[in-house]
Design an enzyme around this catalytic site. Structure first.
Site, PDB file in Angstrom:
ATOM      1  N   GLU A  92     -12.543  -2.285 -46.100  1.00 16.86           N
ATOM      2  CA  GLU A  92     -13.113  -1.130 -45.427  1.00 16.86           C
ATOM      3  C   GLU A  92     -13.794  -1.548 -44.132  1.00 16.86           C
ATOM      4  O   GLU A  92     -14.313  -2.649 -44.028  1.00 16.86           O
ATOM      5  CB  GLU A  92     -14.155  -0.462 -46.344  1.00 16.86           C
ATOM      6  CG  GLU A  92     -13.576  -0.116 -47.703  1.00 16.86           C
ATOM      7  CD  GLU A  92     -14.522   0.654 -48.624  1.00 16.86           C
ATOM      8  OE1 GLU A  92     -14.020   1.313 -49.534  1.00 16.86           O
ATOM      9  OE2 GLU A  92     -15.755   0.608 -48.442  1.00 16.86           O
ATOM     10  N   CYS A 105     -18.242  -1.756 -37.611  1.00 17.88           N
ATOM     11  CA  CYS A 105     -18.685  -2.747 -38.585  1.00 17.88           C
ATOM     12  C   CYS A 105     -17.428  -3.249 -39.294  1.00 17.88           C
ATOM     13  O   CYS A 105     -16.720  -2.473 -39.938  1.00 17.88           O
ATOM     14  CB  CYS A 105     -19.645  -2.083 -39.572  1.00 17.88           C
ATOM     15  SG  CYS A 105     -20.120  -3.140 -40.954  1.00 17.88           S
ATOM     16  N   CYS A 112     -16.004 -10.592 -52.010  1.00 15.48           N
ATOM     17  CA  CYS A 112     -17.047 -11.551 -51.643  1.00 15.48           C
ATOM     18  C   CYS A 112     -17.403 -12.406 -52.850  1.00 15.48           C
ATOM     19  O   CYS A 112     -17.406 -11.923 -53.973  1.00 15.48           O
ATOM     20  CB  CYS A 112     -18.285 -10.802 -51.154  1.00 15.48           C
ATOM     21  SG  CYS A 112     -19.530 -11.874 -50.430  1.00 15.48           S
ATOM     22  N   CYS A 116     -24.454 -11.372 -54.530  1.00  8.08           N
ATOM     23  CA  CYS A 116     -25.779 -10.742 -54.381  1.00  8.08           C
ATOM     24  C   CYS A 116     -25.895  -9.567 -55.351  1.00  8.08           C
ATOM     25  O   CYS A 116     -24.973  -8.751 -55.473  1.00  8.08           O
ATOM     26  CB  CYS A 116     -26.003 -10.272 -52.950  1.00  8.08           C
ATOM     27  SG  CYS A 116     -25.971 -11.631 -51.756  1.00  8.08           S
ATOM     28  N   CYS A 119     -25.345  -5.746 -54.001  1.00 12.61           N
ATOM     29  CA  CYS A 119     -24.311  -5.416 -53.017  1.00 12.61           C
ATOM     30  C   CYS A 119     -22.985  -5.079 -53.686  1.00 12.61           C
ATOM     31  O   CYS A 119     -22.480  -5.842 -54.508  1.00 12.61           O
ATOM     32  CB  CYS A 119     -24.138  -6.587 -52.059  1.00 12.61           C
ATOM     33  SG  CYS A 119     -22.934  -6.277 -50.759  1.00 12.61           S
ATOM     34  N   GLY A 159     -17.819  -9.200 -47.325  1.00 15.66           N
ATOM     35  CA  GLY A 159     -17.588 -10.637 -47.198  1.00 15.66           C
ATOM     36  C   GLY A 159     -18.677 -11.398 -46.481  1.00 15.66           C
ATOM     37  O   GLY A 159     -19.578 -10.816 -45.885  1.00 15.66           O
ATOM     38  N   GLU A 160     -18.572 -12.709 -46.562  1.00 14.47           N
ATOM     39  CA  GLU A 160     -19.506 -13.604 -45.887  1.00 14.47           C
ATOM     40  C   GLU A 160     -18.767 -14.215 -44.696  1.00 14.47           C
ATOM     41  O   GLU A 160     -17.900 -15.075 -44.875  1.00 14.47           O
ATOM     42  CB  GLU A 160     -19.999 -14.670 -46.871  1.00 14.47           C
ATOM     43  CG  GLU A 160     -20.757 -15.831 -46.250  1.00 14.47           C
ATOM     44  CD  GLU A 160     -21.871 -15.437 -45.293  1.00 14.47           C
ATOM     45  OE1 GLU A 160     -22.700 -14.561 -45.618  1.00 14.47           O
ATOM     46  OE2 GLU A 160     -21.908 -16.002 -44.177  1.00 14.47           O
ATOM     47  N   SER A 191     -23.656 -11.321 -39.434  1.00 14.54           N
ATOM     48  CA  SER A 191     -24.677 -11.370 -40.484  1.00 14.54           C
ATOM     49  C   SER A 191     -24.270 -12.355 -41.566  1.00 14.54           C
ATOM     50  O   SER A 191     -23.151 -12.311 -42.078  1.00 14.54           O
ATOM     51  CB  SER A 191     -24.835  -9.965 -41.077  1.00 14.54           C
ATOM     52  OG  SER A 191     -25.777  -9.973 -42.122  1.00 14.54           O
ATOM     53  N   SER A 214     -29.696 -12.607 -43.808  1.00 14.54           N
ATOM     54  CA  SER A 214     -30.162 -11.752 -44.892  1.00 14.54           C
ATOM     55  C   SER A 214     -31.202 -12.493 -45.717  1.00 14.54           C
ATOM     56  O   SER A 214     -30.888 -13.493 -46.351  1.00 14.54           O
ATOM     57  CB  SER A 214     -28.984 -11.365 -45.795  1.00 14.54           C
ATOM     58  OG  SER A 214     -28.037 -10.653 -45.037  1.00 14.54           O
ATOM     59  N   LEU A 215     -32.417 -11.998 -45.691  1.00 17.38           N
ATOM     60  CA  LEU A 215     -33.501 -12.672 -46.431  1.00 17.38           C
ATOM     61  C   LEU A 215     -33.793 -11.963 -47.742  1.00 17.38           C
ATOM     62  O   LEU A 215     -33.690 -12.525 -48.813  1.00 17.38           O
ATOM     63  CB  LEU A 215     -34.783 -12.661 -45.594  1.00 17.38           C
ATOM     64  CG  LEU A 215     -35.050 -13.805 -44.655  1.00 17.38           C
ATOM     65  CD1 LEU A 215     -36.437 -13.645 -44.048  1.00 17.38           C
ATOM     66  CD2 LEU A 215     -34.943 -15.148 -45.365  1.00 17.38           C
ATOM     67  N   HIS A 216     -34.286 -10.745 -47.635  1.00 19.78           N
ATOM     68  CA  HIS A 216     -34.566  -9.853 -48.770  1.00 19.78           C
ATOM     69  C   HIS A 216     -35.697 -10.308 -49.696  1.00 19.78           C
ATOM     70  O   HIS A 216     -36.086  -9.562 -50.603  1.00 19.78           O
ATOM     71  CB  HIS A 216     -33.312  -9.574 -49.596  1.00 19.78           C
ATOM     72  CG  HIS A 216     -32.147  -9.120 -48.767  1.00 19.78           C
ATOM     73  ND1 HIS A 216     -32.265  -8.296 -47.669  1.00 19.78           N
ATOM     74  CD2 HIS A 216     -30.819  -9.380 -48.866  1.00 19.78           C
ATOM     75  CE1 HIS A 216     -31.082  -8.072 -47.135  1.00 19.78           C
ATOM     76  NE2 HIS A 216     -30.186  -8.718 -47.834  1.00 19.78           N
ATOM     77  N   ASN A 290     -29.781   0.790 -50.128  1.00 22.16           N
ATOM     78  CA  ASN A 290     -28.848   1.845 -50.528  1.00 22.16           C
ATOM     79  C   ASN A 290     -28.468   1.657 -51.978  1.00 22.16           C
ATOM     80  O   ASN A 290     -28.267   0.536 -52.432  1.00 22.16           O
ATOM     81  CB  ASN A 290     -27.615   1.793 -49.636  1.00 22.16           C
ATOM     82  CG  ASN A 290     -27.983   2.106 -48.200  1.00 22.16           C
ATOM     83  OD1 ASN A 290     -28.507   3.170 -47.903  1.00 22.16           O
ATOM     84  ND2 ASN A 290     -27.747   1.155 -47.310  1.00 22.16           N
ATOM     85  N   CYS A 333     -24.923   0.096 -45.550  1.00 22.53           N
ATOM     86  CA  CYS A 333     -25.050  -1.328 -45.876  1.00 22.53           C
ATOM     87  C   CYS A 333     -24.958  -1.544 -47.367  1.00 22.53           C
ATOM     88  O   CYS A 333     -25.655  -0.916 -48.142  1.00 22.53           O
ATOM     89  CB  CYS A 333     -26.402  -1.866 -45.441  1.00 22.53           C
ATOM     90  SG  CYS A 333     -26.691  -1.703 -43.720  1.00 22.53           S
TER      91      CYS A 333
HETATM   92  N1  SAH Z   1     -22.478 -11.496 -46.159  1.00 25.19           N
HETATM   93  C1  SAH Z   1     -23.258 -11.067 -45.031  1.00 25.19           C
HETATM   94  C2  SAH Z   1     -22.914  -9.628 -44.613  1.00 25.19           C
HETATM   95  C3  SAH Z   1     -23.279  -8.640 -45.659  1.00 25.19           C
HETATM   96  S1  SAH Z   1     -23.605  -6.978 -45.387  1.00 25.19           S
HETATM   97  C4  SAH Z   1     -24.723 -11.169 -45.355  1.00 25.19           C
HETATM   98  O1  SAH Z   1     -25.050 -11.438 -46.513  1.00 25.19           O
HETATM   99  O2  SAH Z   1     -25.539 -11.028 -44.466  1.00 25.19           O
HETATM  100  C5  SAH Z   1     -24.854  -6.726 -44.266  1.00 25.19           C
HETATM  101  C6  SAH Z   1     -26.254  -6.503 -44.825  1.00 25.19           C
HETATM  102  O3  SAH Z   1     -26.346  -5.458 -45.817  1.00 25.19           O
HETATM  103  C7  SAH Z   1     -26.780  -7.766 -45.472  1.00 25.19           C
HETATM  104  O4  SAH Z   1     -28.077  -8.012 -45.024  1.00 25.19           O
HETATM  105  C8  SAH Z   1     -26.794  -7.359 -46.925  1.00 25.19           C
HETATM  106  O5  SAH Z   1     -27.675  -8.145 -47.667  1.00 25.19           O
HETATM  107  C9  SAH Z   1     -27.202  -5.912 -46.836  1.00 25.19           C
HETATM  108  N2  SAH Z   1     -27.023  -5.172 -48.090  1.00 25.19           N
HETATM  109  C10 SAH Z   1     -26.174  -5.435 -49.105  1.00 25.19           C
HETATM  110  N3  SAH Z   1     -26.313  -4.540 -50.092  1.00 25.19           N
HETATM  111  C11 SAH Z   1     -27.269  -3.681 -49.687  1.00 25.19           C
HETATM  112  C12 SAH Z   1     -27.836  -2.519 -50.264  1.00 25.19           C
HETATM  113  N4  SAH Z   1     -27.463  -2.090 -51.467  1.00 25.19           N
HETATM  114  N5  SAH Z   1     -28.789  -1.866 -49.567  1.00 25.19           N
HETATM  115  C13 SAH Z   1     -29.150  -2.304 -48.331  1.00 25.19           C
HETATM  116  N6  SAH Z   1     -28.645  -3.380 -47.738  1.00 25.19           N
HETATM  117  C14 SAH Z   1     -27.713  -4.070 -48.406  1.00 25.19           C
END
Ligand code: SAH
Length: 342
Positions: A92, A105, A112, A116, A119, A159-160, A191, A214-216, A290, A333
């Site tokens: 997609e 995007c 992937c 995570c 995701c 994907g990464e 990203s 991506s930290l989180h 999300n 996202c």
């Molecule tokens: N593999 C890359 C790109 C991923 S998508 C990465 O990890 O950065 C881009 C962003 O969306 C990343 O920061 C990812 O962590 C975030 N993301 C994934 N699932 C999400 C969700 N359910 N809600 C909000 N952001 C999310």
């Protein structure tokens, strides 16, 4: 029947093919123009003689990425594109309109492996890396369908991207080509979940592309729980690599931090993040999480998002809250997936 996908050919390969066919070198420019315009049939390349078009159809594949479905958000100007690849994989991409311009995007892999917890892209398993042509075609076919220029490219789909490093770089350079999309590298973002060796390699490329990490979470216990990659590259190492990246590239990193209700959105989480980022040349992008089917994590309340942002601001850390677009079509996202439609 294993013909190469026309979008996968480098200019050098295409030139060599023209030479082999005893065709004039200037045909290269014409063919590439058509590809940038999202052309997916040699027959449509109307300024080429019929002979070349026939030879191209014989030699190359044009339909390796077919539009399976196109979903238009009813809430905002966002369109999700679902593509069927030649081997049956489905990926997609998303087209968005902002005041600052249009943005695509793209997905970098079919599925992937990063796993995570929050995701959707991880939930359908991993298929394979996308080819550079499949990356380029996402932009070309969307620009054609929208009848619009693409101003920004973000590699934040499925994907990464750093697991697919070489094709990613071919793609980014191709987007930048003045004869083609002519998208400034300053308007590109990649990203990553934090693959340290590739981050350092990327810094050395010297490209003015924005790196988003991506930290989180700001502690290893929580980050490992959310992102398995943290076992391989824990926060202390990641932060060291980020500082190194900033030093080598002279560019500020964007840290993405998705906010999950009650999990990583409390005052003490914001303070921990602020302390971790102190003195770093960065920018924090908060993403109200999300909802993803199959995950029991929930989005933070608006008050918690505001509180989190305010704490970072008070510590002089530049912060923005990402606007959510396309949630009704599962295009936001973390909502993109490898196999099926919502
Ligand atoms: N593999 C890359 C790109 C991923 S998508 C990465 O990890 O950065 C881009 C962003 O969306 C990343 O920061 C990812 O962590 C975030 N993301 C994934 N699932 C999400 C969700 N359910 N809600 C909000 N952001 C999310």
């Amino acid at each position: 029947m294993n013909k190469p996908y026309i979008y996968d050919l480098s200019p050098t390969e295409l030139s060599a093919w023209l030479e082999e066919q005893q065709e004039a070198p200037y045909r290269l420019r014409q063919i590439r123009q058509w590809l940038w315009r999202g052309c997916n049939s040699a027959d449509d390349m109307t300024d080429l003689p019929k002979g070349i078009r026939e030879k191209m159809t014989e030699s190359f594949r044009f339909d390796a990425m077919r539009l399976k479905e196109r979903l238009q958000s009813q809430e905002d100007d966002t369109t999700k594109y679902i593509w069927q690849l030649a081997d049956g994989n489905v990926i997609e991409s998303v087209f968005m309109r902002y005041r600052s311009g249009t943005s695509v995007c793209v997905s970098s892999q079919a599925g992937c492996k990063m796993g995570c917890a929050f995701c959707a892209s991880s939930m359908c398993g991993f298929g394979r890396n996308l080819s550079s042509g499949e990356l380029i075609a996402q932009v070309a076919l969307i620009a054609k369908d929208q009848g619009s220029r693409v101003d920004h490219v973000v590699v934040m789909g499925i994907g990464e991207p750093f697991e697919n490093y070489d094709n990613l770089l071919t793609f980014l350079r191709s987007c930048n080509d003045p004869a083609g999309f002519n998208i400034s590298m300053r308007r590109m973002t990649v990203s990553t979940c934090g693959l340290i060796p590739q981050m350092l390699r990327f810094a050395e490329e010297g490209l003015p592309i924005t790196l988003a990490v991506s930290l989180h979470a700001a502690n290893d216990r929580l980050r490992s729980q959310l992102m398995p990659i943290n076992h391989a590259y824990p926060l202390a190492d990641l932060m060291k690599a980020c500082r190194q990246y900033e030093k080598t590239s002279g560019r500020r990193i964007t840290f993405e931090y998705a906010l999950f209700k009650g999990l990583n959105d409390r005052t003490e989480d914001a303070e921990q993040l602020a302390a971790m980022l102190r003195g770093s040349l960065c920018h924090v992008n908060l993403i109200p999480a999300n909802e993803v089917p199959g995950s029991d994590l929930h989005r933070s309340e608006p008050g918690a998002v505001e509180n989190f942002a305010r704490i970072l601001q008070s510590r002089k850390i530049p912060v923005t809250v990402r606007r959510e677009l396309g949630t009704d079509i599962m295009a936001a996202c973390g909502q993109l997936r490898r196999m099926s439609t919502p």
